[in-house]
Design an enzyme around this catalytic site. Structure first.
Site, mmCIF file in Angstrom:
data_model
loop_
_atom_site.group_PDB
_atom_site.id
_atom_site.type_symbol
_atom_site.label_atom_id
_atom_site.label_comp_id
_atom_site.label_asym_id
_atom_site.label_seq_id
_atom_site.Cartn_x
_atom_site.Cartn_y
_atom_site.Cartn_z
ATOM 1 N N HIS A 111 -70.126 22.764 -48.343
ATOM 2 C CA HIS A 111 -68.851 22.408 -48.966
ATOM 3 C C HIS A 111 -68.748 22.887 -50.410
ATOM 4 C CE1 HIS A 111 -70.994 18.688 -50.478
ATOM 5 N NE2 HIS A 111 -70.259 18.975 -51.533
ATOM 6 N N ASP A 141 -73.661 20.915 -43.176
ATOM 7 C CA ASP A 141 -73.281 21.070 -44.585
ATOM 8 C C ASP A 141 -74.311 21.885 -45.363
ATOM 9 O OD1 ASP A 141 -71.630 20.841 -46.752
ATOM 10 O OD2 ASP A 141 -72.231 18.795 -47.292
ATOM 11 N N GLY A 217 -71.506 17.406 -58.494
ATOM 12 C CA GLY A 217 -72.245 18.518 -59.081
ATOM 13 C C GLY A 217 -73.692 18.546 -58.640
ATOM 14 N N ASN A 218 -74.210 17.415 -58.144
ATOM 15 C CA ASN A 218 -75.557 17.391 -57.581
ATOM 16 C C ASN A 218 -75.578 17.996 -56.173
ATOM 17 O OD1 ASN A 218 -76.174 14.545 -59.414
ATOM 18 N ND2 ASN A 218 -77.822 16.043 -59.188
ATOM 19 N N SER A 219 -74.395 18.234 -55.601
ATOM 20 C CA SER A 219 -74.307 18.767 -54.248
ATOM 21 C C SER A 219 -75.195 19.982 -54.059
ATOM 22 C CB SER A 219 -72.882 19.213 -53.946
ATOM 23 O OG SER A 219 -71.961 18.206 -54.130
ATOM 24 N N LEU A 274 -73.390 18.274 -25.725
ATOM 25 C CA LEU A 274 -73.308 17.575 -24.449
ATOM 26 C C LEU A 274 -71.873 17.147 -24.145
ATOM 27 C CD1 LEU A 274 -74.618 16.257 -21.977
ATOM 28 C CD2 LEU A 274 -75.201 14.287 -23.420
ATOM 29 N N GLY A 275 -71.219 16.490 -25.099
ATOM 30 C CA GLY A 275 -69.814 16.141 -24.937
ATOM 31 C C GLY A 275 -69.539 14.762 -24.390
#
Length: 387
Positions: A111, A141, A217-219, A274-275
């Site tokens: 992100h 992510d 900002g640590n992302s 799998l769903g």
């Protein structure tokens, strides 16, 4: 007031800084160093001299001094509109990342670089280096960047085994909160096996919860253990105010290893699928519902045109509420998968995560008074969840 999970960068704290086993990445030759790399661990094993041979607990200062040079600020820029009078209008997202090998590869959050037209990394001060996006995986992510390996002396961080992490372990987070130059915070692992929401709407399981303060900002920055090894990638916080309240989440590094391996091998990540929607039941609920088995997974719903539907699995058809929790009954009950007992959804999701599209799972199910085995050929996870 209900809590909100906020993302960092362009998505306003919704995922603030913004499942699996470690595998090798196949032999490759680094044209700069002529070094043969056979696994991700070997690729990042060239640790700083102060790390060499040190498996004992380090001080926070030592961890920061040795690992800090391998942590970068990631700035992504995207054009959001073009105006005939004012020109291109740009949006900028700032996060963190860390070096994983001498070839100049860097891990960050998806992100942080989502939709980016241009990405730069900053090691310190004004030392900005252009970066190329090698590949991304919205379902975890995670993104992999690459810079010119000759741009500077690189400091790869050592990667731990996140399956060995325990609640109460001391941890350190290094990153660039609010766009400030590199900083460090410390805390403990406050919980394990958390489920967090990925940018594409799917679930990231086995997330590590920490009380080490992490902020916008640590992302994409590293969560390290007391030996200075990365155990996770800081990705989200849970907050009611938009600020840190001591509940942060990191994607476990074992999941990251798998994702990075796939990206470097094929340029993409294909997750097995799998769903079904499922709910775990134990002996108490089984007695309450008068079910034919004492524990297992209720198949609450089956996604249309999914591997589960094609294999003939059946979802529930009636809802019962117990102590404020809704359960969907009338469908199949999964008791074992490939011979292993399953009692909570994480059991099955973990088994699926360890597979690849095209692999087959043998599901032992209870349908009414009859037991049977259903073989399901797993598919490729769609770009977003159904419904």
């Amino acid at each position: 007031m209900p809590s909100a999970v906020t993302r960092a960068g362009a998505l306003l704290l919704a995922a603030l800084l913004g499942g699996g086993v470690a595998v090798g990445i196949g032999a490759a030759v680094d044209p700069e160093t002529r070094t043969v790399v056979t696994t991700l661990e070997q690729a990042s094993a060239v640790a700083p001299p102060s790390f060499a041979g040190r498996d004992e607990a380090l001080s926070i200062q030592d961890i920061y001094e040795t690992a800090g040079p391998g942590v970068v600020q990631v700035t992504s820029t995207s054009v959001v509109s073009r105006d005939p009078f004012f020109g291109a209008q740009e949006a900028r997202s700032v996060g963190s990342g860390f070096v994983i090998d001498k070839a100049g590869r860097i891990v960050t959050n998806y992100h942080v670089v989502e939709g980016a037209d241009e990405v730069e990394v900053n090691f310190s001060g004004d030392d900005r280096v252009p970066a190329r996006i090698v590949g991304t995986d919205p379902s975890t992510d995670i993104a992999v960047l690459e810079i010119d390996a000759q741009a500077r002396a690189l400091t790869p961080l050592r990667l731990a085994n996140s399956d060995a992490v325990r609640v109460g372990d001391a941890v350190v987070a290094i990153g660039n909160p609010f766009g400030l130059e590199r900083s460090v915070t410390a805390g403990i692992v406050s919980a394990l096996q958390r489920d967090i929401r990925a940018p594409d709407g799917f679930t990231i399981d086995k997330a590590i919860q920490t009380d080490a303060p992490i902020n916008q900002g640590n992302s994409g920055g590293p969560l390290l253990n007391s030996r200075g090894q990365v155990i996770g990638v800081n990705s989200q916080i849970q907050t009611e105010t938009g600020g840190n309240v001591g509940i942060g989440f990191a994607v476990p590094i074992n999941t990251v290893k798998q994702v990075v391996s796939d990206i470097l091998e094929t340029g993409r990540v294909d997750h097995a699928w799998l769903g079904i929607q499922m709910q775990g039941i134990g002996e108490s609920l089984s007695e309450t519902f008068r079910l034919p088995v004492s524990e297992g997974l209720l198949v609450a719903a089956v996604t249309p045109d999914s591997p589960a539907e094609r294999a003939g699995l059946r979802g529930g058809d009636r809802t019962v509420v117990v102590d404020g929790v809704s359960y969907v009954l009338g469908g199949d009950i999964i008791t074992r998968v490939d011979g292993d007992k399953v009692t909570v959804p994480e059991d099955l999701s973990g088994l699926v995560m360890a597979k690849e599209p095209g692999d087959v799972l043998a599901l032992e199910i209870q349908r009414g008074d009859f037991q049977r085995t259903v073989n399901v050929t797993l598919g490729r996870r769609p770009s977003e969840p159904a419904g």
